[in-house]
Each structure stands twice: as C-alpha cells, then as structure tokens.
Design an enzyme around this catalytic site. Structure first.
Site, mmCIF file in Angstrom:
data_model
loop_
_atom_site.group_PDB
_atom_site.id
_atom_site.type_symbol
_atom_site.label_atom_id
_atom_site.label_comp_id
_atom_site.label_asym_id
_atom_site.label_seq_id
_atom_site.Cartn_x
_atom_site.Cartn_y
_atom_site.Cartn_z
ATOM 1 N N CYS A 91 0.781 -1.141 0.147
ATOM 2 C CA CYS A 91 -0.056 0.097 0.056
ATOM 3 C C CYS A 91 0.941 1.390 -0.169
ATOM 4 O O CYS A 91 1.951 1.377 0.421
ATOM 5 C CB CYS A 91 -1.041 0.022 1.194
ATOM 6 S SG CYS A 91 -1.983 -1.354 1.494
ATOM 7 N N ARG A 129 5.368 0.299 -6.374
ATOM 8 C CA ARG A 129 5.372 -0.966 -5.249
ATOM 9 C C ARG A 129 4.207 -1.877 -5.571
ATOM 10 O O ARG A 129 3.783 -3.076 -4.683
ATOM 11 C CB ARG A 129 4.720 -0.068 -3.993
ATOM 12 C CG ARG A 129 5.831 0.744 -3.557
ATOM 13 C CD ARG A 129 5.386 1.953 -2.772
ATOM 14 N NE ARG A 129 4.710 1.529 -1.458
ATOM 15 C CZ ARG A 129 5.393 1.800 -0.445
ATOM 16 N NH1 ARG A 129 6.780 1.845 -0.383
ATOM 17 N NH2 ARG A 129 4.886 1.197 0.554
ATOM 18 N N TRP A 157 -2.958 -2.338 -1.411
ATOM 19 C CA TRP A 157 -2.433 -3.832 -1.895
ATOM 20 C C TRP A 157 -3.260 -4.560 -1.021
ATOM 21 O O TRP A 157 -3.103 -4.777 0.089
ATOM 22 C CB TRP A 157 -1.052 -3.954 -1.659
ATOM 23 C CG TRP A 157 -0.344 -5.129 -1.885
ATOM 24 C CD1 TRP A 157 -0.438 -6.029 -0.616
ATOM 25 C CD2 TRP A 157 0.084 -6.031 -2.957
ATOM 26 N NE1 TRP A 157 0.569 -7.482 -1.103
ATOM 27 C CE2 TRP A 157 0.703 -7.042 -2.254
ATOM 28 C CE3 TRP A 157 0.361 -5.772 -4.177
ATOM 29 C CZ2 TRP A 157 1.031 -8.258 -3.106
ATOM 30 C CZ3 TRP A 157 0.985 -6.826 -5.010
ATOM 31 C CH2 TRP A 157 1.387 -8.104 -4.627
ATOM 32 N N ASN A 201 -1.472 1.539 6.209
ATOM 33 C CA ASN A 201 -0.786 0.610 5.512
ATOM 34 C C ASN A 201 -0.366 -0.377 6.721
ATOM 35 O O ASN A 201 -0.281 -0.081 7.819
ATOM 36 C CB ASN A 201 0.559 1.044 5.115
ATOM 37 C CG ASN A 201 0.451 1.834 3.695
ATOM 38 O OD1 ASN A 201 -0.530 2.128 3.233
ATOM 39 N ND2 ASN A 201 1.824 2.470 3.336
ATOM 40 N N GLY A 202 -0.384 -1.605 6.441
ATOM 41 C CA GLY A 202 -0.045 -2.627 7.600
ATOM 42 C C GLY A 202 -1.322 -3.279 8.121
ATOM 43 O O GLY A 202 -2.199 -3.520 7.250
ATOM 44 N N GLU A 211 17.826 -23.649 -2.882
ATOM 45 C CA GLU A 211 17.377 -22.138 -3.158
ATOM 46 C C GLU A 211 18.764 -21.482 -3.427
ATOM 47 O O GLU A 211 18.831 -20.646 -4.206
ATOM 48 C CB GLU A 211 16.675 -21.705 -1.804
ATOM 49 C CG GLU A 211 16.298 -20.299 -1.889
ATOM 50 C CD GLU A 211 15.533 -19.814 -3.168
ATOM 51 O OE1 GLU A 211 15.147 -20.615 -4.033
ATOM 52 O OE2 GLU A 211 15.409 -18.582 -3.368
ATOM 53 N N LYS A 257 19.408 -19.284 -6.781
ATOM 54 C CA LYS A 257 19.670 -17.763 -6.647
ATOM 55 C C LYS A 257 20.841 -17.467 -7.410
ATOM 56 O O LYS A 257 21.052 -16.410 -8.326
ATOM 57 C CB LYS A 257 19.644 -17.236 -5.200
ATOM 58 C CG LYS A 257 18.831 -15.843 -4.816
ATOM 59 C CD LYS A 257 17.556 -15.948 -4.552
ATOM 60 C CE LYS A 257 16.873 -16.420 -5.583
ATOM 61 N NZ LYS A 257 15.301 -16.786 -5.428
ATOM 62 N N GLU A 281 20.620 -17.569 -11.469
ATOM 63 C CA GLU A 281 19.821 -16.741 -12.160
ATOM 64 C C GLU A 281 20.084 -15.449 -12.030
ATOM 65 O O GLU A 281 20.122 -14.808 -13.225
ATOM 66 C CB GLU A 281 18.137 -16.957 -11.782
ATOM 67 C CG GLU A 281 17.963 -16.351 -10.081
ATOM 68 C CD GLU A 281 16.325 -16.258 -9.680
ATOM 69 O OE1 GLU A 281 16.264 -16.412 -8.625
ATOM 70 O OE2 GLU A 281 15.755 -16.167 -10.776
ATOM 71 N N HIS A 322 28.571 -40.533 -5.201
ATOM 72 C CA HIS A 322 28.275 -41.359 -5.901
ATOM 73 C C HIS A 322 28.536 -40.904 -7.400
ATOM 74 O O HIS A 322 27.666 -41.195 -8.529
ATOM 75 C CB HIS A 322 26.801 -41.741 -5.714
ATOM 76 C CG HIS A 322 26.406 -42.444 -4.421
ATOM 77 N ND1 HIS A 322 26.840 -43.778 -4.210
ATOM 78 C CD2 HIS A 322 25.945 -41.647 -3.313
ATOM 79 C CE1 HIS A 322 26.624 -43.850 -3.022
ATOM 80 N NE2 HIS A 322 26.405 -42.917 -2.243
ATOM 81 N N LYS A 376 9.649 -12.167 -14.095
ATOM 82 C CA LYS A 376 8.894 -12.098 -12.871
ATOM 83 C C LYS A 376 7.781 -13.276 -12.605
ATOM 84 O O LYS A 376 7.782 -14.039 -11.538
ATOM 85 C CB LYS A 376 8.629 -10.980 -12.473
ATOM 86 C CG LYS A 376 8.027 -10.725 -10.872
ATOM 87 C CD LYS A 376 9.051 -11.069 -9.857
ATOM 88 C CE LYS A 376 8.672 -11.070 -8.449
ATOM 89 N NZ LYS A 376 9.688 -12.123 -7.567
HETATM 90 C C1 AGP Z 1 12.984 -17.438 -8.398
HETATM 91 O O1 AGP Z 1 13.906 -16.459 -7.797
HETATM 92 C C2 AGP Z 1 12.016 -17.117 -9.398
HETATM 93 N N1 AGP Z 1 11.690 -15.731 -9.576
HETATM 94 C C3 AGP Z 1 11.215 -18.375 -10.003
HETATM 95 O O2 AGP Z 1 11.941 -19.609 -9.534
HETATM 96 C C4 AGP Z 1 9.858 -18.336 -9.042
HETATM 97 O O3 AGP Z 1 9.969 -18.660 -7.967
HETATM 98 C C5 AGP Z 1 9.125 -19.166 -9.893
HETATM 99 O O4 AGP Z 1 8.954 -18.912 -11.212
HETATM 100 C C6 AGP Z 1 7.571 -19.348 -9.205
HETATM 101 O O5 AGP Z 1 7.059 -18.241 -9.263
HETATM 102 P P1 AGP Z 1 5.711 -17.773 -8.206
HETATM 103 O O6 AGP Z 1 6.016 -18.195 -6.842
HETATM 104 O O7 AGP Z 1 5.178 -16.755 -8.527
HETATM 105 O O8 AGP Z 1 4.726 -18.777 -8.682
#
Ligand code: AGP
Length: 610
Positions: free
Chosen positions: A2, A27, A74, A100-101, A483, A487, A490, A506, A605
């Site tokens: 928000c 935002r 939001w 907000n919040g 994870e 990170k 990517e 293995h 995204k």
């Molecule tokens: C991770 O940094 C990525 N942006 C990607 O793996 C992401 O988590 C995945 O595409 C799933 O997206 P979502 O959580 O919006 O479903």
C-alpha cells in the site's frame, strides 16, 4: 504494498496526491482513493483497478480543496474492490483514514463497535479505525488519535484527517514506514520518499511509536505513548527518483532482501494467540476435524516457491508425521497423481499466476482434492481458485529473483505445520509454545544477519570468475542449498549445483578439483558429523570451502576455509536465517560480474505461459 500520500497547504490537494500515488505505483496496488476537505465537507472517491480509473472519475467530478489524503491499496483484509479501497470514513463522514499494514486486534474492536450500533461498509481492518476515532472523539483530534492508537495492536502507518479540525493532518507510525515532507507553507506525508520528492527534499523519517501533526505552517512530532514532543533534525534527501523508488538501495532485490524482517514479522504477526502461544489461522474455513483427517499432503509449486515447499515437507512431517510429497508443478500436472478424499494439496506461488502451478491446482480440483494456496497476491488466480488461502504478507516483490517471498512462504508453512499439529494433537502445548516463541524471534535474528555481510561479500567477490561451484547440505540444509544455488544461477549466471552431501561420492565428487568453491551448510546438529566427513572429502580434493554454521560453533572453522555464522535458533527454523546470506552471496556475485540484478537475462517475474 500500500502507498500513502497526504497534503496540507494552499495548492490543489487532489492533484498533488494523485501525482504522489503515481510515484508509488512501482510498489504494486489493486485500488486507489483520495479524500479532500473542500472547505465545507469531507469528500472522497475511490476505485478498484489502476490509478487511471480513479483519475477518470476525478476528472469528471474533481475534489477541490487544499487538505487531503490518498492511498493505493494492496489488498490484505478483503478482496480488491471499490468498497475496500481507502480512504475509509466513519458513519458521519467526519473522519477519513488511510492505512498501511495490519491491525491485529481489529476483530475485537469491530465487535465492540458493532455492539454500539456502528455499521460497516467494507471488509477491511482500516474501517474500524475511522469508527473508533468517531467513537472516541473528545473535541481534540490529536489526543483522540493518541488514545485510539493505544488500543490498536499490529504494524501500521496511518494518515488521518477530520472535518471537525480541517486545519490538521495527523500521521502515525508503528512498524510500517512513514515520512513527513516539510515545505514552505505546505507539508506532506508519504509512505515512501518518491511520493513527495517533487515538492520537497526535506523530510522527517518517523520512528516506531511516533506521530506527526501537520498544519500549513509547521510539523510537530510526538511520542504516541507519552505525548511528549520529539526534536529531530530534518533529513535532506539527495537521491534521484529512481534511487528513491529503491529506498536508496542499488536494486529492488537488495531492498527486498533487507525488507525480510518486516515481511516475516507481518506474516507471523496476526497469526499468534499471544496468551497461549498457539497458532491461529482464522482465514481457514475448514474445521479442525477436516484438517486432522488428511493423511497425505502434496506440495506443488515452481522454482523458489517449490524450494520453500521442500522446507515445508521436512517440517510438516516432523511436526505431524503426515507424509508430504513435494512436486514440481510442470511435472505434477501430467502425472496422474494418486489422491484420495484424505489428500490435501498445498500450492505455493508468490504471484499466484504461474501457469504450471495454476494448471496443477485445476487438475487436483477436478479430482476432488482440497487445495490450500499460499500466495502473496490477494485476488490472484491461485487465491481465487483454491479452496483455502493463506497469504504471505511480504508486500509486492519487484525483483525477478525471489527473496522475501521465499522466507514468508517458509514462515507460513511453519504456521500451517504447527496449526495442523495442534489439530492432530501430535505436539504438546509446551512444544508448540517453544516453536512459536522462537518463530517470533526470527525477524530480529534476520536483522542481525543483515548487519554482518562482509564475509559473504568477500567470498562472492572471490568467485566472480569461476565457471562452476557446488552447494552441499543434508536434510533442511540440503533444501536451502537448492535455493542458494538457484539464486546464484539466475542472477550471476555462474553454473552451480546443490547436492545432498552424502550423494556426492556417487558421481559428482569427480568434478571436485583444486580450488573449486564449495558452499557447505552445517546448521543441523543431528547431521553435523556426517557433514564434516563430506567436507573433508571435498577438501581432500582441493576444494575451497565456505561453511555456514550456527552461532557458537567453533569446530567448523577447523575444517573449512571460511565460516559464516547465523544466529542460533531451533535447528528446524534455521532455513529462514541460512537463506539470507545465500541471497546476498548471489547478489554480490551478480554485482561483481556487472549484471543487471533485478532483470536477469531470459527470465520473467511471473511465468504465465507453460
Ligand atoms: C526465483 O527467484 C524465481 N523468480 C522463480 O523460480 C519463481 O519462484 C517461480 O517462477 C515461481 O513463481 P511464483 O512463486 O510466482 O509461482
């Protein structure tokens, strides 16, 4: 997240507020609204959708005046809609509030107000504030706000105006950011600097528990608790608009990494029964009996959300002894999974729009499976189509690399695991209380991790030219390794693989040679000795090892080249802390290689196509 903008001066408030809200669009929001004192009455307009929808309405019917507040919402409590958009007013229309919040105890206050005959137009917690102010008003807006705020628990920022005293604008901050802009003959409030940067560069940054009273000629800062005046130096903003949108950080990703204490606090906050140290999830419609009846759980998601699911699997099984299987959504949807009426499916998606996750959800629903969604976006497809929803209150995530969404998802999984354990009776009251207390300490511990980033930065700079590296861990540390590796891949484009440490011998051990970097996660006491043996194996082949251990560990340093300590917590809560330096490692490596951190190549995204 928000956005708040407020104005008091001599100019057209509506215009300044709408322009300010536009600067906060980055935002994310789903509705917008403005309230203005016209000189004779307090009028408002608000609309679901983009700011342009509101602007069109205001073009046809402008609100003319020089005092006003505005908001981009939001959605949290209640879906995106005209009614739920801010500002909210009391019944008489004399008090307008933007917020907000989260007000954690809004239901208790609402019941009290309902009993007194107040009627509500929206589903929001914010509307409660407007009615509460009207109910408590004693002829002095500032003292009324002070007393009302003392009744509200939660994390919030407020902008308040009243037709009774149209020479004032009141702002309050408890945990959610809020600033006051100081001009000449005019003053402003904003939830973020970009909102007011066009008009002034001199701001007061409110601290927790502080309020500001703005008139046309001045600003007074007060402590909400004591009412005492606070003297503070003005902060002169040197940033340009783009820097200001990133809160002064170099990228949205870094900003979002640093927002994690807040995201985790907001996600946990309203879901703890403080008196009994138990988890409450009032948003779930299913009964405890139904919940307790599930004998198998699938967690289905993609990418980082799937990695959060891997942590979820370990902890739900530990807390409840219900078998959990984690599935990649793009696999699950074509796999004809074995389900029964006692199967629960949990889908996790930050955006709530990922095509594969959505398809898996639909597939499961067609088979009659109950679906619980964990998502960050109210009103998203996943949130609308699932039977049950638990939101992560992380606020919008702009950077492609997911950070605060992951930690918030993991936290929701802890809350759900505990809740399921309560329903099934698989943990004692004391065991639940201990985890809850440790869970509540996580935001402070994340802050501590974020204050000490030198070691990770040094290591990141040292790997900037390597072509490949490895992450190793066991159990929960293996889940977090996956994870960390994603990170790094990517955003730095360095090839990396995460391996269950015991699996190295293995095959993959053949790739370990002189100076290959290995990142070893060693936060699980039960698996400590096994991890040391695996580290010795890679060291013997010449690997350069960065180890992660809990605070107080003095042993690991004897085996690895460099150690990063994370604050001590229950071993099974450590993923929320261990992942933070891994996010920073990826970030610093990406910066060192000159990449665009927020927009990595080939990635989007939200992946809304198969
Ligand atoms: C991770 O940094 C990525 N942006 C990607 O793996 C992401 O988590 C995945 O595409 C799933 O997206 P979502 O959580 O919006 O479903």
């Amino acid at each position: 997240m928000c956005g708040i903008v407020g104005y008091i001066g001599e100019k057209n408030a509506q215009q300044i507020i709408v322009e300010g809200l536009r600067k906060l669009e980055y935002r994310g929001y789903d509705s917008a609204g403005v309230a203005v004192w016209t000189g004779t009455e307090l009028l408002l307009d608000k609309a679901e959708g983009r700011l342009a929808v509101l602007e069109e309405r205001l073009r046809q019917k402008p609100l003319s005046g020089s005092l006003g507040i505005g908001h981009t919402r939001w959605a949290t409590h209640g879906k995106p809609s005209d009614e739920n958009a801010h500002p909210h007013t009391d019944q008489s229309g004399a008090f307008a509030v933007v917020h907000n919040g989260i007000i954690e105890n809004y239901l208790a206050i609402k019941e009290e107000l309902l009993a007194k005959g107040y009627t509500f137009k929206s589903e929001t917690d914010t509307e409660v504030i407007a009615h509460l102010l009207a109910d408590m008003y004693d002829g002095d807006l500032v003292s009324t706000v002070k007393r009302a705020v003392q009744r509200m628990r939660g994390a919030y920022a407020l902008g308040i105006m009243s037709a009774h005293e149209p020479d004032k604008l009141v702002a309050v901050r408890l945990a959610s950011p809020l600033i006051v802009g100081v001009g000449s003959g005019e003053n402003f409030i904003g939830s973020d600097i970009p909102a007011i940067l066009e008009h002034t560069r001199d701001v007061y940054i409110l601290n927790e528990g502080e309020m500001a009273v703005l008139t046309r000629s001045g600003v007074e800062l007060l402590s909400v608790e004591s009412g005492e005046r606070i003297e503070r130096e003005l902060f002169h903003v040197e940033w340009d608009l783009v820097q200001a949108e990133k809160g002064g950080y170099d990228s949205f990703m870094l900003k979002e990494i640093f927002e994690q204490p807040q995201a985790v606090r907001d996600t946990i906050g309203p879901r703890i029964d403080e008196a009994n140290k138990r988890v409450v999830l009032p948003e779930l419609k299913m009964s405890d009996e139904e919940l307790a009846s599930f004998d198998r759980i699938y967690i289905v998601a993609c990418g980082t959300s799937m990695h959060a699911g891997l942590v979820g699997k370990e902890l739900i099984e530990k807390l409840t002894r219900v078998p959990v299987e984690v599935a990649i959504a793009s696999e699950f949807r074509y796999r004809d999974p074995i389900v029964t009426p006692r199967t629960l499916m949990i889908v996790i998606s930050q955006s709530g729009e990922t095509a594969d996750t959505l398809a898996a959800l639909r597939e499961a629903k067609q088979k009659g499976v109950k679906v619980l969604a964990i998502t960050n976006v109210v009103g998203s497809s996943v949130s609308r189509e699932a039977d049950e929803v638990l939101f992560t209150w992380a606020g919008p995530e702009v950077a492609v690399a997911s950070t605060k969404a992951y930690t918030s998802q993991v936290v929701v999984l802890y809350l759900f695991g505990l809740y399921l354990a309560q329903a099934k009776g698989t943990q004692t009251t004391e065991q639940i209380a201990e985890v809850v207390e440790q869970l509540q300490q996580l935001p402070a511990k994340i802050t501590a991790v974020l204050q000490d980033t030198d070691g990770v930065r040094r290591f990141a700079e040292s790997i900037k030219d390597v072509t490949s590296l490895f992450f190793i861990g066991r159990g929960l540390d293996y889940a977090v390794s996956l994870e960390g590796s994603l990170k790094l891949k990517e955003i730095s484009y360095i090839h990396s693989e995460a391996y269950a440490a015991g699996e190295l011998k293995h095959g993959t051990l053949a790739l370990i040679e002189e100076d290959v970097p290995v990142i070893a996660l060693v936060t699980q006491p039960d698996l400590y000795d096994k991890m040391i043996s695996n580290i010795v194996e890679v060291k013997a082949r010449g690997a350069r090892v960065l180890g992660f251990a809990q605070e107080g560990d003095t042993e690991l340093a004897k085996t690895v080249d460099q150690v990063v300590h994370i604050p001590a917590t229950l071993p099974f809560l450590s993923p929320v802390l261990t992942v933070i330096p891994l996010q920073l490692l990826a970030y610093y490596a990406s910066v060192a290689r000159g990449n665009d951190v927020d927009k990595p190549r080939n990635l989007a995204k939200s992946v809304t196509v198969e």
